[in-house]
Design an enzyme around this catalytic site. Structure first.
Site, short mmCIF file in Angstrom:
data_model
loop_
_atom_site.label_atom_id
_atom_site.label_comp_id
_atom_site.label_asym_id
_atom_site.label_seq_id
_atom_site.Cartn_x
_atom_site.Cartn_y
_atom_site.Cartn_z
N ASP A 107 0.86 -1.19 0.00
CA ASP A 107 0.00 0.00 0.00
C ASP A 107 0.90 1.25 0.00
OD1 ASP A 107 -1.95 -1.88 0.24
OD2 ASP A 107 -2.52 -1.39 2.29
N ASP A 153 4.47 -0.16 -8.53
CA ASP A 153 4.18 0.69 -9.70
C ASP A 153 4.06 2.14 -9.24
OD1 ASP A 153 1.81 0.17 -8.19
OD2 ASP A 153 0.71 1.20 -9.77
N1 SAH Z 1 1.67 -8.55 -2.97
C1 SAH Z 1 0.40 -8.68 -3.67
C2 SAH Z 1 -0.69 -7.80 -3.06
C3 SAH Z 1 -0.40 -6.33 -3.06
S1 SAH Z 1 -1.68 -5.34 -2.30
C4 SAH Z 1 0.61 -8.36 -5.14
O1 SAH Z 1 1.62 -7.78 -5.48
O2 SAH Z 1 -0.26 -8.69 -5.94
C5 SAH Z 1 -1.00 -5.09 -0.70
C6 SAH Z 1 -1.37 -6.22 0.25
O3 SAH Z 1 -0.73 -5.98 1.50
C7 SAH Z 1 -2.85 -6.30 0.56
O4 SAH Z 1 -3.29 -7.64 0.42
C8 SAH Z 1 -2.96 -5.81 2.01
O5 SAH Z 1 -4.04 -6.41 2.70
C9 SAH Z 1 -1.61 -6.22 2.56
N2 SAH Z 1 -1.14 -5.40 3.66
C10 SAH Z 1 -1.07 -4.06 3.69
N3 SAH Z 1 -0.56 -3.61 4.85
C11 SAH Z 1 -0.28 -4.72 5.58
C12 SAH Z 1 0.26 -4.91 6.88
N4 SAH Z 1 0.59 -3.89 7.67
N5 SAH Z 1 0.41 -6.17 7.32
C13 SAH Z 1 0.05 -7.22 6.54
N6 SAH Z 1 -0.47 -7.09 5.31
C14 SAH Z 1 -0.64 -5.86 4.83
#
Ligand code: SAH
Length: 210
Positions: A114, A150
């Site tokens: 994120d 990205d």
């Molecule tokens: N790595 C995957 C998903 C990316 S989206 C890909 O590249 O397709 C980012 C993911 O991180 C989401 O599923 C969200 O739920 C998770 N996420 C975000 N912050 C987090 C945190 N503090 N601890 C665990 N998971 C987290």
């Protein structure tokens, strides 16, 4: 990852053999969980697990642990992954990562984390000093973080934050899929596949600290 509530998520998760339900009890003993002495690589925010599955199949001599904070996402991931001997999943917030591992991890993957684009949210980014301090506690020997994203705000922030924290930066690309050398062994994530198909460049860096 925003995912609609998965209605039967509890029952999907309950029958999975790859979810670790008591991860804090494993601290210092993760290799026993895998019953081998292979290196451990962790992906934070694993989403539906495409990367983890692809990597675990490609590198059977590495143990992969995926961390994800939402039940619905974990449920989709375990459905997708099935039973793979060198994969475990922990449903947790990465803020607690230093309570799960005690100098046991060789490499950390941050894939399409994120971005928290507003400046006042910078602390929440997975490459902020708050998280980098926690990661110090999980790494055994050399620390290694591999990021793909990205998002230019997250990427430039990460380069600065990592280097200020003492990491040296390697294998930087502003268009991973056009870089022959770096893309040769690349395993795509779900987000990466989507963004790359839309024609967006993928940024990557590998950061190492002794
Ligand atoms: N790595 C995957 C998903 C990316 S989206 C890909 O590249 O397709 C980012 C993911 O991180 C989401 O599923 C969200 O739920 C998770 N996420 C975000 N912050 C987090 C945190 N503090 N601890 C665990 N998971 C987290």
């Amino acid at each position: 990852m925003r995912l609609r509530n998965v209605r039967n998520k509890e029952s999907i998760m309950a029958v999975s053999n790859i979810i670790v339900w008591n991860p804090k009890d494993k601290i210092g003993h993760w290799q026993e969980e895998f019953q081998n002495e292979n290196p451990i690589h962790v992906e934070v925010g694993m989403g539906k697990g495409a990367f983890l599955k692809g990597m675990a199949e490609k590198y059977p001599d590495i143990n992969f642990i995926g961390i994800e904070k939402y039940d619905s996402v974990v449920a989709r991931a375990v459905e997708h992954i099935g039973d793979v001997p060198n994969i475990r999943i922990i449903r947790m917030n990465a803020l607690e990562i230093d309570e799960m591992f005690d100098h046991e991890v060789e490499r950390l993957y941050l894939n399409f984390s994120d971005p928290w684009p507003k400046k006042r949210w910078a602390k929440r980014r997975l490459t902020s000093p708050i998280f980098l301090e926690k990661y110090d506690h999980i790494f055994r020997g050399q620390k290694e973080i591999v990021q793909k994203t990205d998002n230019p705000i997250l990427f430039t922030y990460s380069l600065e934050s990592l280097s200020q924290y003492g990491y040296k930066l390697y294998d930087i690309s502003l268009d991973l899929h056009k870089d022959e050398e770096l893309s040769k062994d690349n395993v795509e994530t779900e987000f990466e596949h989507r963004f790359a198909t839309q024609g967006n460049p993928i940024y990557t860096v590998t950061a190492r600290k002794e």
